[in-house]
Design a protein around this motif. Structure first.
Motif, PDB file in Angstrom:
ATOM      1  N   VAL A 259      -4.406  11.543  -1.444  1.00  0.00           N
ATOM      2  CA  VAL A 259      -5.578  11.075  -2.204  1.00  0.00           C
ATOM      3  C   VAL A 259      -5.361   9.645  -2.676  1.00  0.00           C
ATOM      4  O   VAL A 259      -6.265   8.802  -2.603  1.00  0.00           O
ATOM      5  N   ARG A 260      -4.158   9.358  -3.158  1.00  0.00           N
ATOM      6  CA  ARG A 260      -3.857   7.997  -3.616  1.00  0.00           C
ATOM      7  C   ARG A 260      -3.949   7.001  -2.457  1.00  0.00           C
ATOM      8  O   ARG A 260      -4.482   5.903  -2.603  1.00  0.00           O
ATOM      9  N   TYR A 261      -3.437   7.411  -1.308  1.00  0.00           N
ATOM     10  CA  TYR A 261      -3.495   6.556  -0.116  1.00  0.00           C
ATOM     11  C   TYR A 261      -4.945   6.281   0.284  1.00  0.00           C
ATOM     12  O   TYR A 261      -5.321   5.135   0.577  1.00  0.00           O
ATOM     13  N   MET A 262      -5.768   7.328   0.306  1.00  0.00           N
ATOM     14  CA  MET A 262      -7.157   7.155   0.717  1.00  0.00           C
ATOM     15  C   MET A 262      -7.942   6.331  -0.304  1.00  0.00           C
ATOM     16  O   MET A 262      -8.834   5.557   0.077  1.00  0.00           O
ATOM     17  N   ALA A 263      -7.622   6.455  -1.584  1.00  0.00           N
ATOM     18  CA  ALA A 263      -8.294   5.638  -2.596  1.00  0.00           C
ATOM     19  C   ALA A 263      -8.005   4.159  -2.359  1.00  0.00           C
ATOM     20  O   ALA A 263      -8.901   3.304  -2.465  1.00  0.00           O
ATOM     21  N   GLU A 264      -6.751   3.850  -2.011  1.00  0.00           N
ATOM     22  CA  GLU A 264      -6.397   2.461  -1.716  1.00  0.00           C
ATOM     23  C   GLU A 264      -7.072   1.996  -0.436  1.00  0.00           C
ATOM     24  O   GLU A 264      -7.570   0.870  -0.356  1.00  0.00           O
ATOM     25  N   LYS A 265      -7.107   2.855   0.565  1.00  0.00           N
ATOM     26  CA  LYS A 265      -7.726   2.510   1.846  1.00  0.00           C
ATOM     27  C   LYS A 265      -9.220   2.230   1.670  1.00  0.00           C
ATOM     28  O   LYS A 265      -9.776   1.322   2.300  1.00  0.00           O
ATOM     29  N   LEU A 266      -9.868   3.014   0.801  1.00  0.00           N
ATOM     30  CA  LEU A 266     -11.300   2.852   0.561  1.00  0.00           C
ATOM     31  C   LEU A 266     -11.602   1.833  -0.535  1.00  0.00           C
ATOM     32  O   LEU A 266     -12.770   1.538  -0.808  1.00  0.00           O
ATOM     33  N   ASN A 267     -10.520   1.333  -1.176  1.00  0.00           N
ATOM     34  CA  ASN A 267     -10.664   0.351  -2.262  1.00  0.00           C
ATOM     35  C   ASN A 267     -11.532   0.898  -3.399  1.00  0.00           C
ATOM     36  O   ASN A 267     -12.469   0.246  -3.869  1.00  0.00           O
ATOM     37  N   ARG A 268     -11.199   2.124  -3.816  1.00  0.00           N
ATOM     38  CA  ARG A 268     -11.927   2.744  -4.921  1.00  0.00           C
ATOM     39  C   ARG A 268     -10.936   3.162  -6.013  1.00  0.00           C
ATOM     40  O   ARG A 268      -9.826   3.600  -5.709  1.00  0.00           O
ATOM     41  N   PRO A 269     -11.331   3.033  -7.289  1.00  0.00           N
ATOM     42  CA  PRO A 269     -10.449   3.528  -8.352  1.00  0.00           C
ATOM     43  C   PRO A 269     -10.356   5.038  -8.282  1.00  0.00           C
ATOM     44  O   PRO A 269     -11.299   5.712  -7.837  1.00  0.00           O
ATOM     45  N   VAL A 270      -9.212   5.584  -8.692  1.00  0.00           N
ATOM     46  CA  VAL A 270      -9.045   7.035  -8.683  1.00  0.00           C
ATOM     47  C   VAL A 270      -8.625   7.498 -10.075  1.00  0.00           C
ATOM     48  O   VAL A 270      -7.738   6.919 -10.691  1.00  0.00           O
ATOM     49  N   TYR A 271      -9.300   8.503 -10.575  1.00  0.00           N
ATOM     50  CA  TYR A 271      -8.995   9.103 -11.867  1.00  0.00           C
ATOM     51  C   TYR A 271      -8.455  10.507 -11.612  1.00  0.00           C
ATOM     52  O   TYR A 271      -9.175  11.377 -11.114  1.00  0.00           O
TER      53      TYR A 271
ATOM     54  N   MET B 111       0.849  -1.202   0.000  1.00  0.00           N
ATOM     55  CA  MET B 111       0.000   0.000   0.000  1.00  0.00           C
ATOM     56  C   MET B 111       0.880   1.246   0.000  1.00  0.00           C
ATOM     57  O   MET B 111       1.974   1.245   0.553  1.00  0.00           O
ATOM     58  N   THR B 112       0.394   2.307  -0.634  1.00  0.00           N
ATOM     59  CA  THR B 112       1.111   3.579  -0.680  1.00  0.00           C
ATOM     60  C   THR B 112       1.430   4.062   0.732  1.00  0.00           C
ATOM     61  O   THR B 112       0.564   4.066   1.617  1.00  0.00           O
ATOM     62  N   PHE B 113       2.698   4.474   0.953  1.00  0.00           N
ATOM     63  CA  PHE B 113       3.082   4.994   2.266  1.00  0.00           C
ATOM     64  C   PHE B 113       2.538   6.413   2.428  1.00  0.00           C
ATOM     65  O   PHE B 113       2.661   7.258   1.541  1.00  0.00           O
ATOM     66  N   TYR B 114       1.934   6.682   3.580  1.00  0.00           N
ATOM     67  CA  TYR B 114       1.497   8.037   3.903  1.00  0.00           C
ATOM     68  C   TYR B 114       1.619   8.226   5.407  1.00  0.00           C
ATOM     69  O   TYR B 114       1.127   7.404   6.190  1.00  0.00           O
ATOM     70  N   GLN B 115       2.264   9.310   5.806  1.00  0.00           N
ATOM     71  CA  GLN B 115       2.443   9.627   7.221  1.00  0.00           C
ATOM     72  C   GLN B 115       1.427  10.700   7.629  1.00  0.00           C
ATOM     73  O   GLN B 115       1.522  11.846   7.184  1.00  0.00           O
ATOM     74  N   PRO B 116       0.427  10.360   8.421  1.00  0.00           N
ATOM     75  CA  PRO B 116      -0.560  11.372   8.841  1.00  0.00           C
ATOM     76  C   PRO B 116       0.112  12.475   9.653  1.00  0.00           C
ATOM     77  O   PRO B 116       1.045  12.222  10.415  1.00  0.00           O
ATOM     78  N   VAL B 117      -0.387  13.695   9.487  1.00  0.00           N
ATOM     79  CA  VAL B 117       0.149  14.822  10.254  1.00  0.00           C
ATOM     80  C   VAL B 117      -0.934  15.484  11.105  1.00  0.00           C
ATOM     81  O   VAL B 117      -0.682  16.460  11.801  1.00  0.00           O
ATOM     82  N   GLY B 118      -2.135  14.942  11.047  1.00  0.00           N
ATOM     83  CA  GLY B 118      -3.256  15.492  11.816  1.00  0.00           C
ATOM     84  C   GLY B 118      -4.421  14.520  11.742  1.00  0.00           C
ATOM     85  O   GLY B 118      -4.231  13.304  11.714  1.00  0.00           O
ATOM     86  N   ASN B 119      -5.623  15.059  11.668  1.00  0.00           N
ATOM     87  CA  ASN B 119      -6.815  14.210  11.598  1.00  0.00           C
ATOM     88  C   ASN B 119      -7.365  14.117  10.190  1.00  0.00           C
ATOM     89  O   ASN B 119      -8.562  13.878   9.987  1.00  0.00           O
ATOM     90  N   GLU B 120      -6.487  14.322   9.164  1.00  0.00           N
ATOM     91  CA  GLU B 120      -6.955  14.356   7.781  1.00  0.00           C
ATOM     92  C   GLU B 120      -7.577  13.038   7.320  1.00  0.00           C
ATOM     93  O   GLU B 120      -8.513  13.028   6.511  1.00  0.00           O
ATOM     94  N   ILE B 121      -7.075  11.913   7.821  1.00  0.00           N
ATOM     95  CA  ILE B 121      -7.633  10.617   7.419  1.00  0.00           C
ATOM     96  C   ILE B 121      -9.067  10.481   7.929  1.00  0.00           C
ATOM     97  O   ILE B 121      -9.979  10.070   7.189  1.00  0.00           O
ATOM     98  N   ASP B 122      -9.304  10.842   9.184  1.00  0.00           N
ATOM     99  CA  ASP B 122     -10.651  10.757   9.752  1.00  0.00           C
ATOM    100  C   ASP B 122     -11.617  11.698   9.029  1.00  0.00           C
ATOM    101  O   ASP B 122     -12.776  11.337   8.774  1.00  0.00           O
TER     102      ASP B 122
END
Length: 262
Positions: free
Chosen positions: A38-50, A1-12
């Motif tokens: 955005v790429r990380y969240m698309a993978e987390k949500l299992n949705r294609p991203v355009y 999975m794409t590496f992403y380091q959270p810096v706040g509550n952006e994921i929530d």
């Protein structure tokens, strides 16, 4: 999975918007991780991203689709926005303020409770499939009266403000992404912090996390640190020779002058 380091509550915040079918606007400086997020969240949500890189010549047809001519005659080809609407994916418009106002108006019925996309050329009125999400981003530092986002567009979005991470978080990101040791990452982040303090003086943009990663990669590949820093961090910040020379003085304070070693 794409590496992403959270810096706040952006994921929530993004997750809550996704769960409720709300569009998201991400604003922040160049190279701070907007697209990676955005790429990380698309993978987390299992949705294609355009992903669409917006520019002055982008038309509504580039987003929605157009008729093309093939060996069997004319046929319709969906654009990235339409594909995301049909499939329940994410359509990500990068630097959306670069697109013309008459192009971004097509987003309005998708960015409110209608969640609809009218396709005038085919007579279709598409209702967004479950999971569809509209995400846009821009750099507020580049805004002008001519290129600012209209309030009628901006107020349709849940907005997340991004900035460069803290020094500790940025060191972790650089070390992970470049595969370098933490000491080198710490040096580069220290240099970036010094350069960012000069941003409001002669620089249009600060040294981004992306530039730190590129520089660390070149040093890890065996380039002399001063050469890598100049090519990877300093030259991208300015075309003015005097400014580059002044910035290199900051570099020498961190890495030492040629022949000194640190």
């Amino acid at each position: 999975m794409t590496f992403y380091q959270p810096v706040g509550n952006e994921i929530d915040l993004f997750q809550a918007a996704a769960d409720n079918g709300l569009p998201v606007l991400i604003k922040g400086p160049t190279g701070c991780g907007k697209t990676r997020f955005v790429r990380y969240m698309a993978e987390k949500l299992n949705r294609p991203v355009y992903t669409v890189a917006c520019h002055d010549d982008l038309t509504a047809a580039d987003l929605v689709g157009r008729h093309l001519i093939g060996p069997d005659g004319t046929y319709w080809q969906d654009g990235p926005l339409t594909r995301a609407v049909r499939e329940g994916g994410i359509c990500y418009l990068d630097e959306v303020v670069e697109a013309r106002k008459d192009t971004t108006v097509v987003l309005h019925p998708l960015a409110d409770d209608r969640r609809e996309l009218p396709i005038e050329r085919t007579g279709e009125l598409l209702t967004a499939a479950p999971g569809f999400m509209l995400v846009v981003s821009y750099n507020p530092g580049y805004q002008s009266l001519l290129k600012g986002m209209k309030p009628s567009t901006r107020q349709r979005f849940v907005s997340l403000r991004f900035d460069y991470p803290s020094e500790a978080e940025e060191q972790l990101i650089v070390a992970e992404e470049a595969g370098c040791d933490r000491d080198l990452a710490a040096q580069l982040v220290s240099l970036a912090s010094a350069l960012r303090n000069l941003k409001d003086h002669d620089l249009e943009e600060a040294a981004s996390t992306r530039l730190l990663i590129h520089t660390a990669m070149m040093i890890k590949a065996g380039l002399p640190p001063l050469d890598a820093v100049r090519a990877g961090m300093i030259e991208p910040l300015s075309d003015d020779e005097a400014t580059v020379a002044a910035l290199m003085e900051v570099v020498y304070a961190v890495f030492g002058r040629p022949g000194e070693g640190r």
